[in-house]
Design an enzyme around this catalytic site. Structure first.
Site, mmCIF file in Angstrom:
data_model
loop_
_atom_site.group_PDB
_atom_site.id
_atom_site.type_symbol
_atom_site.label_atom_id
_atom_site.label_comp_id
_atom_site.label_asym_id
_atom_site.label_seq_id
_atom_site.Cartn_x
_atom_site.Cartn_y
_atom_site.Cartn_z
ATOM 1 N N PRO A 2 0.830 -1.183 0.000
ATOM 2 C CA PRO A 2 0.000 0.000 0.000
ATOM 3 C C PRO A 2 0.870 1.240 0.000
ATOM 4 C CG PRO A 2 -0.430 -1.408 1.897
ATOM 5 C CD PRO A 2 0.808 -1.854 1.289
ATOM 6 N N GLU A 3 0.591 2.113 -0.924
ATOM 7 C CA GLU A 3 1.225 3.424 -0.928
ATOM 8 C C GLU A 3 0.185 4.401 -0.401
ATOM 9 O OE1 GLU A 3 3.417 4.195 -4.590
ATOM 10 O OE2 GLU A 3 3.348 2.082 -5.091
ATOM 11 N N HIS A 91 -2.697 -15.615 8.270
ATOM 12 C CA HIS A 91 -1.918 -14.381 8.394
ATOM 13 C C HIS A 91 -2.712 -13.224 8.978
ATOM 14 C CE1 HIS A 91 1.283 -16.411 6.358
ATOM 15 N NE2 HIS A 91 0.492 -16.682 5.346
ATOM 16 N N ARG A 109 3.454 -11.099 4.650
ATOM 17 C CA ARG A 109 4.919 -10.940 4.686
ATOM 18 C C ARG A 109 5.429 -10.347 6.000
ATOM 19 N NH1 ARG A 109 6.988 -8.444 -0.822
ATOM 20 N NH2 ARG A 109 8.997 -8.919 0.099
ATOM 21 N N ARG A 155 21.481 16.515 -4.587
ATOM 22 C CA ARG A 155 21.196 15.078 -4.559
ATOM 23 C C ARG A 155 21.435 14.489 -5.939
ATOM 24 N NH1 ARG A 155 17.548 13.267 0.178
ATOM 25 N NH2 ARG A 155 18.432 11.384 -0.689
#
Length: 274
Positions: A2-3, A91, A109, A155
DNA sequence: CGTTACCCCTGGAGGC
DNA sequence: TGCCTCCAGGGGTAAC
């Protein structure tokens, strides 16, 4: 997994069902996540009222008035509202039980995280070590071309990696970084500091538009992510580059390529993105 | 400081 | 069918 859009869609899906509701029981069924689920949640939470549900980056914050339940879905986490008594699967790590429904956290996970923070929401945001290090919210007005221009100076890392660095901007993961860069016509490989001011403006806009569109269609369901009602998001269907290596670019007909950046597959169109 | 390599973990897909 | 390798919406840490 999920973002930002998926977390936001989860939040909005839960709001009408949980806001103002009192927690009846908290069941820690499988405590091992990225960090063990605090064992005292079972004692701490019953009787508390969920006053609000907020989001910071990819974190959800359940404001329980005198404390905050902090949740991160990691790579494979999902939240669902199920009827009381629904059998739990392998899970399913945690249940927040209310009178009419159960909020169930599934995370195969185990990269997700659950924590309890004493104090009110503002104090939690200002003090929790996982939250204080977070960068700017991309949907806030302060995140714009000028902001991005400043943040990328000095950067030399590829712009995609800077975009995905949660210490810089929160919520933009592998799918939405790739899609935003395509929309802005910028190569994911371009050193961030080489972006001109106009291109930073374009990228900031592209990020906002991509995230907003994804939220509007319910996020992306590519592997594990589902809505709180079990439904799927629709954004993956409209991806221009993510997951499309070897396929034809919908804009120019050229072939979508994939390179590895920071260990993540990064799909892009070499013709449309420079 | 910025950057990179590696690690955490499970399950599905594809090769042999 | 089985076994092996690689891959996956994230992010923290250690080392250069």
């Amino acid at each position: 997994m999920p973002e930002l859009p998926e977390v936001e869609v989860s939040r909005r899906g839960l709001l009408p069902h949980l806001t103002g509701k009192t927690i009846v029981e908290a069941k820690v069924r499988a405590p091992r996540l990225r960090r063990d689920i605090p064992a005292n949640l079972g004692r701490l939470l019953p009787g508390l009222r969920v006053a609000a549900i907020e989001r910071r980056g990819k974190y959800l914050l359940f404001d329980c008035e005198n404390g905050v339940l902090l949740l991160h879905l990691g790579m494979s986490g999902s939240l669902r509202l199920v009827a009381p008594g629904t059998a739990a699967g392998k899970h399913d790590h945690f249940d927040l039980v209310f009178a009419e429904s159960v909020l169930r956290l599934r995370d195969p996970r185990r990269f997700g995280l659950l924590d309890w923070i004493d104090g009110d929401l503002a104090a939690a945001l200002a003090s929790h070590p996982l939250l204080t290090v977070l960068g700017i919210e991309p949907l806030e007005p302060e995140f714009d071309g000028d902001w991005l221009y400043r943040a990328t100076r000095g950067r030399r890392a590829p712009v995609k990696q800077v975009l995905m660095d949660s210490h810089v901007v929160v919520g933009v993961g592998n799918i939405y970084a790739a899609e935003s860069l395509f929309r802005a016509g910028i190569s994911p490989l371009l050193p961030a500091e080489r972006l001109s001011r106009p291109r930073c403006r374009k990228l900031a806009e592209a990020v906002k538009e991509t995230l907003r569109e994804a939220i509007a269609v319910g996020g992306s369901s590519v592997r594990d992510y589902v809505h709180s009602d079990g439904g799927m998001g629709g954004f993956q269907l409209s991806c221009a580059v993510y997951g499309r290596e070897g396929e034809a670019c919908r804009a120019c007909g050229g072939t979508i390529r994939s390179v590895r950046l920071g260990g993540r597959a990064s799909c892009y169109c070499p013709h449309c993105q420079r």
